[in-house]
Motif scaffolding. Sequence first.
Motif, PDB file in Angstrom:
ATOM      1  N   HIS A   7      48.685  39.305  28.284  1.00 55.99           N
ATOM      2  CA  HIS A   7      48.500  40.737  28.474  1.00 55.99           C
ATOM      3  C   HIS A   7      49.492  41.218  29.527  1.00 55.99           C
ATOM      4  O   HIS A   7      49.701  40.562  30.531  1.00 55.99           O
ATOM      5  CB  HIS A   7      47.086  41.067  28.948  1.00 55.99           C
ATOM      6  N   THR A   8      50.079  42.354  29.305  1.00 54.37           N
ATOM      7  CA  THR A   8      50.961  42.943  30.300  1.00 54.37           C
ATOM      8  C   THR A   8      50.303  44.179  30.885  1.00 54.37           C
ATOM      9  O   THR A   8      49.495  44.839  30.245  1.00 54.37           O
ATOM     10  CB  THR A   8      52.328  43.329  29.694  1.00 54.37           C
ATOM     11  N   ASP A   9      50.643  44.481  32.113  1.00 50.20           N
ATOM     12  CA  ASP A   9      50.071  45.637  32.792  1.00 50.20           C
ATOM     13  C   ASP A   9      50.946  46.844  32.513  1.00 50.20           C
ATOM     14  O   ASP A   9      51.998  47.008  33.102  1.00 50.20           O
ATOM     15  CB  ASP A   9      49.987  45.363  34.287  1.00 50.20           C
ATOM     16  N   ILE A  16      43.582  53.279  35.748  1.00 58.54           N
ATOM     17  CA  ILE A  16      43.431  52.774  34.379  1.00 58.54           C
ATOM     18  C   ILE A  16      42.414  53.631  33.640  1.00 58.54           C
ATOM     19  O   ILE A  16      41.285  53.811  34.110  1.00 58.54           O
ATOM     20  CB  ILE A  16      42.987  51.302  34.399  1.00 58.54           C
ATOM     21  N   PRO A  17      42.794  54.158  32.482  1.00 59.31           N
ATOM     22  CA  PRO A  17      41.846  54.974  31.706  1.00 59.31           C
ATOM     23  C   PRO A  17      40.627  54.145  31.281  1.00 59.31           C
ATOM     24  O   PRO A  17      40.722  52.941  31.077  1.00 59.31           O
ATOM     25  CB  PRO A  17      42.654  55.402  30.479  1.00 59.31           C
ATOM     26  N   ASP A  18      39.488  54.804  31.143  1.00 55.29           N
ATOM     27  CA  ASP A  18      38.258  54.103  30.762  1.00 55.29           C
ATOM     28  C   ASP A  18      38.416  53.313  29.467  1.00 55.29           C
ATOM     29  O   ASP A  18      37.859  52.227  29.332  1.00 55.29           O
ATOM     30  CB  ASP A  18      37.106  55.092  30.614  1.00 55.29           C
TER      31      ASP A  18
END
Length: 64
Positions: A7-9, A16-18
């Motif tokens: 996973h990349t940020d 961070i959106p919900d």
Amino acid sequence: MTDSELHTDIHSIAPIPDADRSSTGLQQMWIWAGANIAPVNTWQARDVCIRHRERRAQMTEMTE
């Protein structure tokens, strides 16, 4: 390593959106607690206090 494991940020330091959040606050709290309230930290702090007290006693003896 498959794509599902990697996973990349994409948000960097932005909030961070919900919809993109993958854990709850309670799940994150246990990670924080495990890192900050570890028994090793308690023993290290105890050792530092004991060494400081011993050095202080030695310094007092030297000045008398």
